[in-house]
Design a protein around this motif. Sequence first.
Motif, mmCIF file in Angstrom:
data_model
loop_
_atom_site.group_PDB
_atom_site.id
_atom_site.type_symbol
_atom_site.label_atom_id
_atom_site.label_comp_id
_atom_site.label_asym_id
_atom_site.label_seq_id
_atom_site.Cartn_x
_atom_site.Cartn_y
_atom_site.Cartn_z
ATOM 1 N N LEU A 232 9.188 6.078 6.104
ATOM 2 C CA LEU A 232 7.968 5.358 5.356
ATOM 3 C C LEU A 232 6.884 6.324 4.915
ATOM 4 C CD1 LEU A 232 7.687 2.632 8.364
ATOM 5 C CD2 LEU A 232 8.405 2.286 5.940
ATOM 6 N N ARG A 233 6.628 7.280 5.700
ATOM 7 C CA ARG A 233 5.617 8.287 5.325
ATOM 8 C C ARG A 233 6.140 8.900 3.770
ATOM 9 N NH1 ARG A 233 2.158 10.732 3.531
ATOM 10 N NH2 ARG A 233 0.713 12.080 4.195
ATOM 11 N N LEU B 33 5.436 6.352 1.460
ATOM 12 C CA LEU B 33 3.975 6.020 1.148
ATOM 13 C C LEU B 33 3.558 7.089 0.104
ATOM 14 C CD1 LEU B 33 1.224 5.248 1.924
ATOM 15 C CD2 LEU B 33 1.045 6.746 3.611
ATOM 16 N N GLN C 19 7.050 2.157 18.081
ATOM 17 C CA GLN C 19 7.479 2.329 17.018
ATOM 18 C C GLN C 19 6.825 1.478 15.858
ATOM 19 O OE1 GLN C 19 10.332 3.726 15.860
ATOM 20 N NE2 GLN C 19 10.898 2.582 13.689
ATOM 21 N N ALA C 20 6.357 0.169 16.062
ATOM 22 C CA ALA C 20 5.463 -0.665 15.154
ATOM 23 C C ALA C 20 4.445 0.209 14.796
ATOM 24 C CB ALA C 20 5.216 -1.943 15.771
ATOM 25 N N ARG D 191 3.691 3.594 14.697
ATOM 26 C CA ARG D 191 4.286 4.732 13.919
ATOM 27 C C ARG D 191 4.511 4.330 12.470
ATOM 28 N NH1 ARG D 191 6.497 7.181 18.985
ATOM 29 N NH2 ARG D 191 8.212 5.707 18.793
ATOM 30 N N ALA D 192 5.300 2.979 12.390
ATOM 31 C CA ALA D 192 5.409 2.648 10.877
ATOM 32 C C ALA D 192 4.189 2.271 10.181
ATOM 33 C CB ALA D 192 6.360 1.302 11.347
ATOM 34 N N VAL E 178 1.344 3.295 10.781
ATOM 35 C CA VAL E 178 0.465 4.622 10.354
ATOM 36 C C VAL E 178 1.342 5.248 9.142
ATOM 37 C CG1 VAL E 178 -0.207 6.898 11.151
ATOM 38 C CG2 VAL E 178 -0.396 4.983 12.376
ATOM 39 N N ALA E 179 2.635 5.228 8.996
ATOM 40 C CA ALA E 179 3.355 6.027 8.289
ATOM 41 C C ALA E 179 3.411 5.350 6.697
ATOM 42 C CB ALA E 179 4.880 6.149 8.624
ATOM 43 N N LYS E 180 2.919 3.932 6.992
ATOM 44 C CA LYS E 180 2.891 3.221 5.801
ATOM 45 C C LYS E 180 1.430 3.103 4.941
ATOM 46 C CE LYS E 180 4.893 -0.814 7.055
ATOM 47 N NZ LYS E 180 5.450 -1.995 6.815
ATOM 48 N N GLY E 181 0.508 4.085 5.523
ATOM 49 C CA GLY E 181 -0.782 4.090 5.313
ATOM 50 C C GLY E 181 -1.754 2.839 5.421
ATOM 51 N N PRO F 193 -9.578 2.439 6.526
ATOM 52 C CA PRO F 193 -10.162 3.460 5.988
ATOM 53 C C PRO F 193 -11.216 4.201 6.714
ATOM 54 C CG PRO F 193 -11.080 1.351 4.987
ATOM 55 C CD PRO F 193 -10.190 0.974 6.052
ATOM 56 N N GLU G 194 -3.135 17.323 1.545
ATOM 57 C CA GLU G 194 -2.121 16.207 0.593
ATOM 58 C C GLU G 194 -3.183 15.741 -0.209
ATOM 59 O OE1 GLU G 194 0.968 14.379 2.265
ATOM 60 O OE2 GLU G 194 1.199 12.839 0.681
ATOM 61 N N ARG H 15 -4.651 12.480 2.522
ATOM 62 C CA ARG H 15 -4.180 11.896 3.790
ATOM 63 C C ARG H 15 -3.930 12.952 4.874
ATOM 64 N NH1 ARG H 15 -3.013 6.783 3.307
ATOM 65 N NH2 ARG H 15 -2.184 5.891 1.284
ATOM 66 N N ASP H 16 -3.909 12.727 6.210
ATOM 67 C CA ASP H 16 -3.258 13.642 6.946
ATOM 68 C C ASP H 16 -1.692 13.419 7.124
ATOM 69 O OD1 ASP H 16 -2.448 11.429 9.021
ATOM 70 O OD2 ASP H 16 -4.270 11.784 10.405
ATOM 71 N N PRO H 17 -1.304 14.337 7.927
ATOM 72 C CA PRO H 17 0.086 14.390 7.812
ATOM 73 C C PRO H 17 0.829 13.222 8.436
ATOM 74 C CG PRO H 17 -0.473 16.377 9.072
ATOM 75 C CD PRO H 17 -1.811 15.421 8.668
ATOM 76 N N SER H 18 0.173 12.302 9.419
ATOM 77 C CA SER H 18 0.873 11.073 9.634
ATOM 78 C C SER H 18 0.594 9.962 8.758
ATOM 79 C CB SER H 18 0.054 10.734 11.058
ATOM 80 O OG SER H 18 0.054 11.691 12.074
ATOM 81 N N GLY H 19 -0.278 10.003 7.714
ATOM 82 C CA GLY H 19 -0.424 9.089 6.665
ATOM 83 C C GLY H 19 -1.667 8.299 6.680
#
Lengths: 166, 135
Positions: free
Chosen positions: A15-16, A19, B70-71, B73-74, B76-79, B83, B104, B121-125
């Motif tokens: 996902l990251r 994105l 898990q939800a 993490r998903a 966050v990873a999807k941005g 804000p 980045e 973005r930070d590394p996590s998103g």
Amino acid sequence: MTARAGPASQDPDLLRRLLRAKDRIDAASHEAWPVERLAQVSGVSAAHFARSFRRAFGVPPHRYLLTRRIERATALLRDTDLSITEIAFHTGWESLGTFGRTFRDVTGESPGALRERARAAAHQLGRVPACHVSAAHRPELTSAVSEKRRRVAGATNGPSGIKGAQ
Amino acid sequence: MSQGVEVVGLYVRDQDEALAFYVDKLGFRVHTDLRNGDYRWLTVQHPEQPSFQLGLFAPGPPVHDAATAQALRAVVAKGAMPPLVLTVADCRAAYGRLRERGVEFTQEPVDRYGTVDAGFRDPSGNGWKMIQARR
């Protein structure tokens, strides 16, 4: 691949990386974004990219690109004096006709009509960061443009039985 | 005493990675880093903002069950988290500096609404807007 459905089951690392492709579209929606190019940004195969992107973000990548272009065109119509032709080329369309048609299909009005209405309703947005302003104005493109076109045609001319089909 | 918001937290995929990002790249300082078993309370602070801490929290036990973690993490990873806005004195200078450190960026500095803003973005998103303070 897992058989489980739903967004939560996608790997967060994937996902990251998806994105990152979405961010690249956001940063340069006027550029051409063939699936191969996006897949490369995400480090996945072109075959998997479109499906993974759609699963992650709810729309296929090409449709996402269209919404961003329309969004940007809308902002330029509202905030600048660029001609509609200039805006079409600035936002990534290769023909004015395609721009006008897609714009009307997505927003329900022509670029010229939107410009007039937006100017009449000019309001202050200066204090909200621009990305959030544009996100708030992002067109809702939940069905394919061609699909929408068919539905509209169906509603106007066709038998009522087909118009709600999705 | 002064009243007000003291800590606001972000979810990050990896606290060591987030710590390195916010401290080494963005220039924040560690405020608190406490562990208790699996749990780690980690906050950082902007050097010019001593009354506020940014929490860097990892979804997972003992706070979250596996599916919830898990939800999160998903998301966050999807941005898809809310804000974040960082105010800087000079957006272009900060952009140059942070980019050199490997941040980045999702948007180069743009002049608009009487100021300059960029996005990273930070590394996590987690997505940040970096906005030049209005004078």
